[in-house]
Design a protein around this motif. Structure first.
Motif, PDB file in Angstrom:
ATOM      1  N   MET A 168      47.814  45.802  92.286  1.00  0.00           N
ATOM      2  CA  MET A 168      49.078  44.773  91.273  1.00  0.00           C
ATOM      3  C   MET A 168      50.371  45.405  92.243  1.00  0.00           C
ATOM      4  O   MET A 168      50.458  46.734  93.289  1.00  0.00           O
ATOM      5  CB  MET A 168      48.901  45.918  90.662  1.00  0.00           C
ATOM      6  CG  MET A 168      47.707  45.411  89.508  1.00  0.00           C
ATOM      7  SD  MET A 168      47.609  44.174  88.430  1.00  0.00           S
ATOM      8  CE  MET A 168      46.246  44.414  88.225  1.00  0.00           C
ATOM      9  N   TYR A 200      51.078  39.480  85.655  1.00  0.00           N
ATOM     10  CA  TYR A 200      50.869  40.570  86.428  1.00  0.00           C
ATOM     11  C   TYR A 200      50.704  40.146  87.966  1.00  0.00           C
ATOM     12  O   TYR A 200      50.088  38.608  88.166  1.00  0.00           O
ATOM     13  CB  TYR A 200      49.323  41.505  86.803  1.00  0.00           C
ATOM     14  CG  TYR A 200      48.345  41.059  86.891  1.00  0.00           C
ATOM     15  CD1 TYR A 200      47.549  41.233  87.839  1.00  0.00           C
ATOM     16  CD2 TYR A 200      47.405  40.994  85.508  1.00  0.00           C
ATOM     17  CE1 TYR A 200      46.224  40.337  88.513  1.00  0.00           C
ATOM     18  CE2 TYR A 200      45.842  40.321  85.776  1.00  0.00           C
ATOM     19  CZ  TYR A 200      45.515  40.069  86.874  1.00  0.00           C
ATOM     20  OH  TYR A 200      44.350  38.976  87.220  1.00  0.00           O
ATOM     21  N   HIS A 220      49.496  35.192  84.442  1.00  0.00           N
ATOM     22  CA  HIS A 220      50.195  34.881  83.380  1.00  0.00           C
ATOM     23  C   HIS A 220      49.531  34.833  82.243  1.00  0.00           C
ATOM     24  O   HIS A 220      49.308  33.781  81.956  1.00  0.00           O
ATOM     25  CB  HIS A 220      51.682  33.815  83.175  1.00  0.00           C
ATOM     26  CG  HIS A 220      52.414  33.559  84.384  1.00  0.00           C
ATOM     27  ND1 HIS A 220      53.581  34.693  84.196  1.00  0.00           N
ATOM     28  CD2 HIS A 220      52.810  33.341  85.426  1.00  0.00           C
ATOM     29  CE1 HIS A 220      54.598  34.186  85.450  1.00  0.00           C
ATOM     30  NE2 HIS A 220      54.045  33.989  86.169  1.00  0.00           N
ATOM     31  N   VAL A 238      53.500  44.600  87.400  1.00  0.00           N
ATOM     32  CA  VAL A 238      53.235  44.122  86.426  1.00  0.00           C
ATOM     33  C   VAL A 238      54.354  43.915  84.929  1.00  0.00           C
ATOM     34  O   VAL A 238      55.055  44.699  84.970  1.00  0.00           O
ATOM     35  CB  VAL A 238      52.521  45.337  85.728  1.00  0.00           C
ATOM     36  CG1 VAL A 238      52.216  45.269  84.690  1.00  0.00           C
ATOM     37  CG2 VAL A 238      51.620  45.400  86.659  1.00  0.00           C
ATOM     38  N   GLU A 239      53.993  43.151  84.417  1.00  0.00           N
ATOM     39  CA  GLU A 239      55.202  42.776  83.293  1.00  0.00           C
ATOM     40  C   GLU A 239      54.268  43.259  82.254  1.00  0.00           C
ATOM     41  O   GLU A 239      53.502  41.868  81.590  1.00  0.00           O
ATOM     42  CB  GLU A 239      56.074  41.725  83.315  1.00  0.00           C
ATOM     43  CG  GLU A 239      56.743  40.932  82.278  1.00  0.00           C
ATOM     44  CD  GLU A 239      57.655  39.520  82.651  1.00  0.00           C
ATOM     45  OE1 GLU A 239      57.996  39.140  80.955  1.00  0.00           O
ATOM     46  OE2 GLU A 239      57.501  39.250  83.021  1.00  0.00           O
ATOM     47  N   PRO A 240      54.181  43.861  81.393  1.00  0.00           N
ATOM     48  CA  PRO A 240      53.214  43.651  80.321  1.00  0.00           C
ATOM     49  C   PRO A 240      53.249  43.294  79.234  1.00  0.00           C
ATOM     50  O   PRO A 240      54.303  42.903  78.922  1.00  0.00           O
ATOM     51  CB  PRO A 240      53.980  45.677  80.130  1.00  0.00           C
ATOM     52  CG  PRO A 240      54.349  46.589  80.391  1.00  0.00           C
ATOM     53  CD  PRO A 240      55.333  45.629  81.848  1.00  0.00           C
ATOM     54  N   GLU A 241      51.774  43.240  79.216  1.00  0.00           N
ATOM     55  CA  GLU A 241      51.690  42.116  78.105  1.00  0.00           C
ATOM     56  C   GLU A 241      51.680  40.614  78.327  1.00  0.00           C
ATOM     57  O   GLU A 241      52.042  39.434  77.622  1.00  0.00           O
ATOM     58  CB  GLU A 241      51.222  42.106  76.972  1.00  0.00           C
ATOM     59  CG  GLU A 241      51.143  43.271  76.432  1.00  0.00           C
ATOM     60  CD  GLU A 241      51.141  44.059  74.545  1.00  0.00           C
ATOM     61  OE1 GLU A 241      51.831  43.488  73.890  1.00  0.00           O
ATOM     62  OE2 GLU A 241      51.274  45.183  73.975  1.00  0.00           O
ATOM     63  N   ARG A 242      52.333  40.613  80.216  1.00  0.00           N
ATOM     64  CA  ARG A 242      52.755  39.455  79.907  1.00  0.00           C
ATOM     65  C   ARG A 242      52.250  38.426  81.540  1.00  0.00           C
ATOM     66  O   ARG A 242      51.874  37.249  81.629  1.00  0.00           O
ATOM     67  CB  ARG A 242      54.925  38.710  80.005  1.00  0.00           C
ATOM     68  CG  ARG A 242      54.860  39.662  78.741  1.00  0.00           C
ATOM     69  CD  ARG A 242      54.832  38.107  77.807  1.00  0.00           C
ATOM     70  NE  ARG A 242      55.892  38.426  76.882  1.00  0.00           N
ATOM     71  CZ  ARG A 242      55.656  37.307  75.760  1.00  0.00           C
ATOM     72  NH1 ARG A 242      55.210  36.354  75.793  1.00  0.00           N
ATOM     73  NH2 ARG A 242      56.731  37.705  74.691  1.00  0.00           N
TER      74      ARG A 242
END
Length: 85
Positions: free
Chosen positions: A1, A10, A26, A4-8
């Motif tokens: 990785m 990677y 996404h 990372v954009e958490p919950e959105r």
């Protein structure tokens, strides 16, 4: 990785020779509690020979790459749907 954009989303990055491959997944929440997954993939080269190869061979492999990415998304969807039962 590599990001990372958490919950959105990677992003993963890989290198092979002079070519850098970037893949981004996404996750878009939908109103009905479901999610939409989209994926992008890009390969870029830093050398003239690599750029020429990408311009020629890359075009020939575009359809195959698109099918492989769709298969990945289908596999993720099947796993997510199976785990929600």
């Amino acid at each position: 990785m590599s990001a990372v954009e958490p919950e959105r989303a990677y992003t993963t990055v890989a290198h092979n020779g002079s070519t850098r491959y970037t893949s981004v997944l996404h996750v878009e929440p939908l109103d009905d509690g479901r999610s939409r997954l989209t994926m992008s993939f890009e390969g870029t080269s830093s050398t003239t020979v690599g750029k020429l190869m990408t311009a020629t061979v890359g075009r020939m492999l575009k359809s195959t790459t698109r099918k492989m990415l769709q298969r990945d998304l289908d596999d993720i969807a099947a796993a997510a749907e199976a785990s929600s039962r």
